[in-house]
Design a protein around this motif. Structure first.
Motif, PDB file in Angstrom:
ATOM      1  N   ASN A 151     -17.183 -31.721  21.616  1.00 13.27           N
ATOM      2  CA  ASN A 151     -17.902 -30.099  21.094  1.00 13.27           C
ATOM      3  C   ASN A 151     -16.978 -29.171  20.335  1.00 13.27           C
ATOM      4  O   ASN A 151     -17.343 -30.577  19.644  1.00 13.27           O
ATOM      5  CB  ASN A 151     -16.895 -29.905  22.305  1.00 13.27           C
ATOM      6  N   GLU A 152     -18.369 -28.604  19.923  1.00 19.03           N
ATOM      7  CA  GLU A 152     -18.089 -26.917  18.463  1.00 19.03           C
ATOM      8  C   GLU A 152     -16.529 -27.443  18.096  1.00 19.03           C
ATOM      9  O   GLU A 152     -16.797 -26.864  17.092  1.00 19.03           O
ATOM     10  CB  GLU A 152     -18.985 -26.456  18.586  1.00 19.03           C
ATOM     11  N   GLU A 153     -16.114 -26.877  18.730  1.00 20.07           N
ATOM     12  CA  GLU A 153     -14.806 -26.416  18.362  1.00 20.07           C
ATOM     13  C   GLU A 153     -13.695 -27.546  17.452  1.00 20.07           C
ATOM     14  O   GLU A 153     -13.343 -27.485  16.899  1.00 20.07           O
ATOM     15  CB  GLU A 153     -13.956 -26.320  19.857  1.00 20.07           C
ATOM     16  N   ALA A 154     -14.273 -28.877  18.606  1.00 23.48           N
ATOM     17  CA  ALA A 154     -13.515 -30.461  18.053  1.00 23.48           C
ATOM     18  C   ALA A 154     -14.315 -31.228  16.232  1.00 23.48           C
ATOM     19  O   ALA A 154     -13.576 -31.057  15.471  1.00 23.48           O
ATOM     20  CB  ALA A 154     -14.404 -30.859  18.853  1.00 23.48           C
ATOM     21  N   PHE A 155     -15.632 -29.646  16.350  1.00 24.66           N
ATOM     22  CA  PHE A 155     -16.523 -30.448  14.940  1.00 24.66           C
ATOM     23  C   PHE A 155     -15.979 -29.769  13.920  1.00 24.66           C
ATOM     24  O   PHE A 155     -15.579 -30.127  13.074  1.00 24.66           O
ATOM     25  CB  PHE A 155     -17.784 -30.704  15.313  1.00 24.66           C
ATOM     26  N   LYS A 156     -15.362 -28.511  14.331  1.00 26.88           N
ATOM     27  CA  LYS A 156     -14.784 -27.514  13.641  1.00 26.88           C
ATOM     28  C   LYS A 156     -13.559 -28.005  12.922  1.00 26.88           C
ATOM     29  O   LYS A 156     -12.994 -27.835  11.913  1.00 26.88           O
ATOM     30  CB  LYS A 156     -14.692 -25.493  13.990  1.00 26.88           C
TER      31      LYS A 156
END
Length: 655
Positions: free
Chosen positions: A573-578
């Motif tokens: 998810n986007e949070e994990a990528f951040k």
């Protein structure tokens, strides 16, 4: 699993011990390791030596010349073969090499087999009385030894090298012993032919630490040696003293450090990183361009072309994540078609294309015979049988035919060939793997893969690496020293990956020491991509809990075999990528590699630069979805009515 035998796998043990018994060195004639309970005796150990074979005729061989060109890492051996019998037949010319076993080697634990296959070629079919001179090409990189304790790279000792031909390894060794002046009076089982062995002298000890890509070659697998974790635990077999014959390592108790390391699942969150310099701000996505994969056709073999970045910039973070957990996916944003794949190193596990009637290889099931409709392409002889031919031309013809089968079956990829080693005769998939000898596997596999790739079939050499048993192989920790790892198990893959240049590969269930193969930077990035220069994408074997997600993607794994997208939700998810931008960048690079495979395979046959790949929902899928929803609602309603009826029954009972 402790590979305590080191390099002495198969014939390299038996032939080396035989020579040492003849030369009276290394305690070779003691009873250690003998099956007959007395002094060690070759005849009691070996029925058929490696390379042995029969013919309907007889042949006379003449070793004409040996030319070594170290500057080009090559050698050529010329052999004249004459059919001296009465039946037409072909002859497999096998060339073996013996490297000097020096004081340096003994001091630094560098082991040398008495003979090793260096190269081979096969004559044409010779009529009775007919002769042919055959040239056998040799890759001198396969002659070098690996010194893992001192030089920590490949070496070539100073001294005398013997190149010999023979009817198998044992015959070649007897010819070398004959050239050394030995006879049956010294303990040989028969006299060799001295003229079938020639010497080449290397006057200077040399190291070869630069790979074909210019990368510096040095130790990568120190922690795969059990002695790294438990010093002095493993005694590796050495020809300097055959009393080191391996024992069973069944009583190993892991240290606290080992237990901590093996239980550390670096895929449980997104915290694992190696490079903190990469940020999401540097990753331009959704650039507004409208490129398609086919627009890169003219630069399709140039993996580093800047146009790839333009295409990748057009993709989304969701695209990068999706390609890692969806097998051979279609990518709508850049019009990448799906890449149907199948299994089996012994041919495609598939039949004729009977679904796409627009394909030039379509076979109409309404008019085709039962044979055509039920035919499977994986009907070739086993890999071991193919390699036993010692015939590189035959390997190319088989690779070409497998590539052609891919077109008929509408498949663009095949998980094969199998390049693991016949470490024992009891390997569960020995039929899928070429040989106990790394050079035979490397050369034969390389020739098959070259032709498969030319035909647009993406070959995937497997299982990379150290998958040398089937029982209890998932998560198995394999321990070895780096000389054995490189010369026996990795060299078997080297020809397929370096010479064949396949478009993808499959990793193994094994741990390299304590590190899962899927998350081994040393295996999948440093060796495979940096040292060997391979381009393509790596897929796991059937995904399981021993494969850490984040660590594997960062290490060089690109796609998961049969892994549901649901397994990736905590990571992609986007949070994990951040939280871990390097993980996002690794997913992006995985997309690059997967698209590179598709563009260079038959997956794009028939497409043009303006072809668009779009998602469609056929009427029958909509109907099935509707029926499924209706069935679900009816089931829920039935459950509610059942609960209501139970409540009413209880009220009646109380009343």
């Amino acid at each position: 699993m402790v590979y305590a035998e080191g390099i002495y796998v198969g014939y390299k043990y038996y032939e080396t011990r035989y020579e040492d018994a003849v030369l009276g060195q290394g305690n070779a004639t003691n009873s250690k390791g003998s099956t007959n309970g007395g002094a060690w005796n070759y005849a009691n150990e070996v029925s058929y030596s490696f390379g042995y074979g029969l013919s309907y005729t007889t042949f006379q061989k003449t070793l004409d010349s040996v030319d070594v060109d170290l500057s080009n890492y090559s050698a050529e051996v010329k052999v004249t073969v004459k059919n001296t019998g009465s039946v037409a037949s072909a002859y497999p010319v096998q060339v073996y090499v013996q490297s000097p076993y020096t004081d340096y080697d003994k001091a630094n634990k560098v082991e040398k087999a008495a003979v090793s296959l260096a190269g081979y070629n096969k004559t044409k079919i010779l009529q009775p009385g007919e002769s042919e001179q055959v040239t056998v090409p040799i890759n001198m990189r396969y002659v070098f030894s690996y010194d893992y304790t001192n030089a920590k790279t490949y070496i070539l000792d100073d001294g005398t090298y013997y190149f010999a031909v023979g009817d198998g390894a044992h015959d070649a060794l007897n010819n070398i012993l004959a050239a050394k002046g030995k006879t049956t009076s010294d303990g040989m089982d028969y006299n060799g032919v001295a003229g079938l062995a020639k010497t080449w002298s290397n006057s200077t000890f040399r190291t070869f630490s630069e790979s074909e890509t210019g990368f510096t070659v040095t130790n990568q697998f120190d922690d795969a040696n059990l002695n790294y974790w438990m010093p002095g635990t493993v005694t590796y077999l050495t020809r300097s003293d055959w009393n080191t014959f391996p024992k069973k390592y069944t009583d190993i108790t892991p240290t606290a450090d080992m237990i901590t390391r093996i239980k550390t699942d670096r895929g449980t969150d997104s915290s694992y990183t190696q490079d903190t310099t990469k940020t999401l701000d540097d990753m331009i996505t959704n650039s507004g361009t409208n490129y398609t994969l086919m627009m890169l056709w003219d630069v399709r073999t140039d993996y580093d072309n800047a146009f790839w970045d333009e295409l990748l910039n057009q993709m989304s973070l969701d695209d990068y994540a999706m390609v890692t957990y969806t097998l051979y996916p279609a990518i709508e944003s850049v019009s990448v078609p799906a890449s149907p794949n199948t299994d089996s190193p012994n041919g495609l596990n598939a039949g004729f294309n009977t679904t796409d009637n627009t394909s030039p290889y379509y076979v109409n099931p309404d008019t085709a015979s039962d044979f055509m409709k039920s035919y499977k392409f994986n009907t070739y002889p086993t890999a071991a049988t193919r390699a036993a031919s010692f015939n590189t031309k035959l390997a190319e013809e088989i690779g070409h035919m497998m590539g052609n089968d891919g077109l008929w079956a509408d498949k663009c990829g095949q998980t094969g060939p199998g390049n693991n080693t016949h470490r024992t005769a009891f390997g569960g998939r020995n039929n899928e793997y070429y040989s106990e000898d790394a050079v035979l596997g490397a050369v034969h596999g390389g020739h098959e893969v070259i032709k498969m790739t030319e035909m647009g079939l993406a070959a995937a050499p497997k299982h990379f690496a150290f998958n040398d048993q089937e029982t209890n192989r998932q998560g198995l920790a394999c321990f070895f020293n780096e000389q054995a790892g490189r010369e026996i198990y990795l060299r078997n893959f080297q020809g397929s990956y370096v010479d064949g240049k396949p478009l993808y590969g499959m990793s193994s269930f094994s741990r390299i020491g304590l590190e899962p193969a899927t998350s081994s930077v040393a295996l999948l990035t440093t060796l495979l991509r940096d040292e060997w220069g391979w381009k393509g994408f790596t897929m796991t074997d059937m995904a399981n809990a021993y494969m850490p997600v984040v660590a594997s993607i960062v290490a060089g794994t690109d796609q998961w075999c049969a892994f549901s997208g649901n397994n990736f939700i905590p990571y992609t998810n986007e949070e994990a990528f951040k939280e871990n931008p390097e993980f996002a960048w690794a997913c992006r690079e995985a997309a690059h590699r997967i698209m590179y495979m598709a563009l260079n395979s038959n997956a794009v046959n028939g497409l043009a630069s303006d072809t668009r790949v779009v998602s469609v929902t056929p009427w029958w899928q909509t109907a099935i979805t509707g029926v499924s929803i209706a069935a679900g609602l009816l089931t829920a309603l039935s459950f509610v009515m059942y609960i209501v009826s139970l409540i009413q029954d209880k009220k009646k009972q109380k009343g």
